[in-house]
Scaffold this active site. Structure first.
Site, PDB file in Angstrom:
ATOM      1  N   HIS A  80      29.179  68.768   6.815  1.00  0.00           N
ATOM      2  CA  HIS A  80      29.201  68.928   8.276  1.00  0.00           C
ATOM      3  C   HIS A  80      30.175  70.030   8.711  1.00  0.00           C
ATOM      4  CE1 HIS A  80      26.890  65.174   9.204  1.00  0.00           C
ATOM      5  NE2 HIS A  80      27.406  64.794   8.061  1.00  0.00           N
ATOM      6  N   ASN A 153      24.219  60.195  12.760  1.00  0.00           N
ATOM      7  CA  ASN A 153      23.323  61.303  12.441  1.00  0.00           C
ATOM      8  C   ASN A 153      22.094  61.237  13.341  1.00  0.00           C
ATOM      9  OD1 ASN A 153      24.817  62.437  10.361  1.00  0.00           O
ATOM     10  ND2 ASN A 153      23.623  61.502   8.722  1.00  0.00           N
ATOM     11  N   HIS A 344      36.394  59.242  12.311  1.00  0.00           N
ATOM     12  CA  HIS A 344      36.606  58.282  11.233  1.00  0.00           C
ATOM     13  C   HIS A 344      35.853  56.995  11.576  1.00  0.00           C
ATOM     14  CE1 HIS A 344      38.239  55.809   8.252  1.00  0.00           C
ATOM     15  NE2 HIS A 344      39.424  55.540   8.747  1.00  0.00           N
TER      16      HIS A 344
END
Ligand code: HDE
Length: 732
Positions: A80, A153, A344
């Site tokens: 990413h 995603n 995170h």
């Protein structure tokens, strides 16, 4: 704005720097200074012995400037790396107390600030936006109870089931290790070698080959939390949940040829699209959707909720839309915000919790670990973009780049010298109390038998696609495997696809020099008895499944708006200015962004004799950058464009990419001069004055252009017109 002269600061010489917000500063305010605050009198010449040198080591300003520059780069993200971010807010529609105690999901009046970063996965930081790839959709909610990161995603499933395989997956899909080729592409031997040996990746491979992997815009793609999470209410009752983002503009894609060309013509295509949309006030909007599953239904499906290669069909558990995310502000400082933001999965708030999904469990370790290298130490949480809005009080201290100055002697708990503080909070006060899940078992390295069916949902996805989508998957398969040199790998992958669907495998095989595989009996594709038993815990009859899921297809997505669509108007000197303006006004009234493209920048003279501003020269643009094209009349304009292969190519390409095309008056003659075929065009002799065929809208009658403009708008709403048999034949 005139260029400011040296020694003429904008603020009239005040050394005070206006702070727009804490941590934001305007570098153009006041006098130029060093990092130590000394004023600088010359930043264009280094300090030398005489005007021809040598340069002196004592030039502190020079050394500081160069040193800072030398250290500007930090490691890019392992995956990413290529991404772009924006600020916005989230608002819940109604209190969600029945399901979760999370404070930010209770009050519809509260706007929770967010920072979203969209990304591709495989390419490095400078790679092209339009690569065939998954898109990251990571959201940081700065809630009153601390930061919640939904690191998702645009595809609801993943390649692997256990995080321990992630390094292997990423090594295989990144550029090949010995030659660092190819950039930002899965179309190479090592990836398909790995994939062909990993049956669990089959479902995800189908999504990757589909048009979901080449979105039109970050604003027009869905988002998914992928894993099963938990929601927990104030009474401690937990339910499983899947998170979804549903874009209000619908889900739309590019075509593969277009995506590849864009990688050269405008590698920043998605980044630019997001920036410009926000800049123009077309704020991207996504609804947050939840699929909520009672704990008692944990084993009710024909797959395991903990298996990230599976999705929960919306037909079995509907998506409830509970709130809206709106992106309203571009970044001020790409590095400080987009590059330094540290997401995170472990950042949750009270009322949201993890499941035992073995992919999620590994992610919960990985994200904080990777930031230590990427951002240089444990204090990355103090970087402005990562800092929570909720107050932070704890005994963590020191480390590289510590920003906080902690007062007092007490840096430990328990203590009496600090009055026993900071105090511990209770769950009622918002403390992050984890769900007391009961776990027991034998320590072992193993995969649950309930994870072993790798084909049923791949087949479900395939069966749920429209014919056009299936065709695109086949072509993408031929492209990807067509770049694989090893026949063994291609063969093995065809064998894998054959377990999904025979037609899929045979059609890809045809294109990649592999013999068509034999048709398999259903039994070979069914889950193993062991797998079935593992899912259902002995209650096979109650397992829920579907054969088709409309939600998995993009065919019936939102198609009721032209808002923010980019329309090109092709024109040259002598263009019918009246026609152009009427149609442009109608398109702009619908919210489209229209640009006049001419042989040169500046202005062109219309047939009526007035001057028309040109927005882009043909040289600097291309049809792939637009959603639709309109050619107004004007005999001289059309004659000039007929002589210019660039305009003909523009039209050919738009047609080939199934885009809406409009032409009025003599503009229709330019379509006749192009290579488009298989559609009827308004012809003064034989055709009706207004004609729409396969998204191509033409009129010879320019006395009242309103019906024409409305027909063109309807054509643009449809986004793409797949029903063009002639499209493939067009040389472009
Ligand atoms: Fe990530 N992933 N990931 N991932 N991921 C990273 O974190 C990782 C996975 C996702 O815009 C890294 O800060 C492991 C699934 C997004 O900054 C790293 C595993 C999903 C982003 C990492 C996964 C994602 C990342 C790299 C398997 C979809 C970009 C830099 C267990 C739900 C966030 C960083 C941004 C980034 C690890 C699998 C989404 C290395 C170990 C599944 C959107 O920590």
């Amino acid at each position: 704005m005139s260029v400011r002269q040296k020694n003429e600061p904008v603020d009239g010489g005040q050394r005070k720097v206006e702070s727009l917000e804490p941590n934001r500063e305007d570098p153009t305010a006041g006098y130029l200074s060093t990092e130590q605050g000394q004023l600088v009198d010359d930043t264009d010449n280094s300090l030398k012995v005489g005007p021809r040198g040598p340069t002196l080591l004592e030039d502190h300003h020079l050394r500081e400037k160069i040193t800072h520059f030398d250290h500007e780069r930090i490691p890019e993200r392992v995956v990413h790396a290529r991404g772009t971010g924006a600020h916005g807010f989230f608002q819940v529609y109604a209190p969600m107390a029945e399901y979760t105690r999370a404070a930010f999901l209770q009050d519809p009046a509260v706007k929770t600030p967010v920072f979203v970063r969209f990304s591709t996965v495989v390419g490095s930081r400078g790679s092209a936006d339009t690569a065939r790839d998954v898109r990251g959709f990571a959201t940081k909610f700065y809630t009153e109870e601390g930061n919640f990161d939904l690191v998702g995603n645009n595809i609801p499933v993943f390649f692997i089931q256990d995080g321990i395989k992630f390094p292997d997956l990423v090594h295989a899909i990144k550029p090949e290790h010995d030659r660092e080729i190819p950039q930002a592409s899965s179309a190479h031997d090592t990836f398909w070698d790995f994939a062909s040996l990993m049956p669990e990746s089959t479902h995800m491979l189908l999504w990757i080959l589909s048009d979901r992997a080449i979105p039109r815009s970050f604003r027009m793609m869905e988002g998914f939390g992928v894993h099963t999470f938990r929601l927990v209410n104030a009474a401690g009752k937990a339910r499983f949940v899947k998170f979804h983002w549903k874009p209000l503009l619908g889900v739309h894609s590019l075509v593969w040829d277009e995506a590849q060309k864009l990688a050269g013509k405008d590698p920043d295509f998605h980044r630019r699209d997001l920036w410009e949309a926000i800049d123009k006030g077309d704020f991207p909007e996504y609804e947050l959707g939840l699929q909520i599953i009672e704990e008692s239904d944990e084993h009710a499906f024909d797959f395991d909720l903990l298996d990230a290669t599976k999705l929960v069909p919306e037909e079995l558990v509907p998506v409830q839309r509970i709130g809206k995310l709106t992106l309203t502000r571009n970044t001020d400082d790409f590095f400080a915000e987009t590059e330094q933001v540290a997401y995170h999965t472990g950042n949750i708030v009270s009322g949201i919790d993890f499941s035992d999904d073995p992919l999620l469990q590994v992610r919960n370790f990985s994200y904080i670990d990777t930031q230590l290298t990427r951002l240089g130490g444990p204090n990355f949480t103090e970087i402005p973009i990562n800092r929570p809005l909720a107050p932070v009080h704890n005994m963590n201290q020191d480390g590289f780049m510590q920003q906080r100055i902690k007062v007092g002697r007490v840096n430990y708990t328990p203590n009496s010298l600090g009055g026993g503080c900071p105090a511990m909070a209770t769950m009622a006060q918002g403390a992050l109390v984890h769900y007391p899940e009961h776990v027991e078992g034998t320590k072992l390295r193993a995969r649950s038998p309930s994870f072993k069916d790798h084909y049923t949902q791949a087949t479900l996805f395939w069966n749920s696609q429209s014919d056009v989508e299936k065709e695109h998957i086949i072509r993408a398969g031929r492209f990807e495997l067509g770049k694989v040199a090893s026949l063994d790998v291609r063969q093995r992958m065809i064998d894998g696809f054959n377990k999904v669907d025979h037609e899929l495998a045979s059609r890809i095989a045809e294109g990649v020099g592999v013999a068509p595989p034999p048709k398999l009996g259903a039994v070979l594709r069914a889950p193993t008895p062991q797998a079935a038993a593992g899912v259902a815990k002995g209650k096979a009859s109650s397992r829920r499944s579907v054969d088709r899921s409309e939600a998995l297809s993009m065919a019936k997505t939102v198609k009721n708006t032209i808002k923010s669509r980019r329309v090109a108007i092709l024109a040259a000197a002598g263009v019918a200015g009246g026609e152009l303006r009427v149609v442009r006004a109608a398109l702009e009234a619908g919210g489209a962004h229209v640009q006049v493209i001419a042989p040169h920048l500046g202005e062109i003279k219309t047939a009526e004799g007035d001057m028309l501003k040109v927005d882009a020269s043909l040289l600097t643009t291309a049809s792939v950058m637009y959603d639709a094209v309109f050619i107004p009349g004007g005999a001289a304009s059309v004659a000039a464009m007929e002589e210019n292969g660039g305009f003909i190519h523009f039209i050919n390409e738009a047609f080939k990419h199934h885009k809406p095309i409009g032409a009025s008056g003599e503009g229709v003659d330019l379509l006749l001069a192009s290579d488009i075929q298989g559609v009827d065009l308004a012809d003064p002799q034989s055709a009706p004055p207004l004609l729409t065929d396969q998204g191509v809208v033409t009129t010879r009658d320019v006395s009242d252009l309103d019906p024409f403009a409305q027909a063109l708008i309807a054509s643009i709403m449809a986004h793409r017109h797949w029903d063009r048999p002639g499209a493939e034949a067009v040389p472009a």
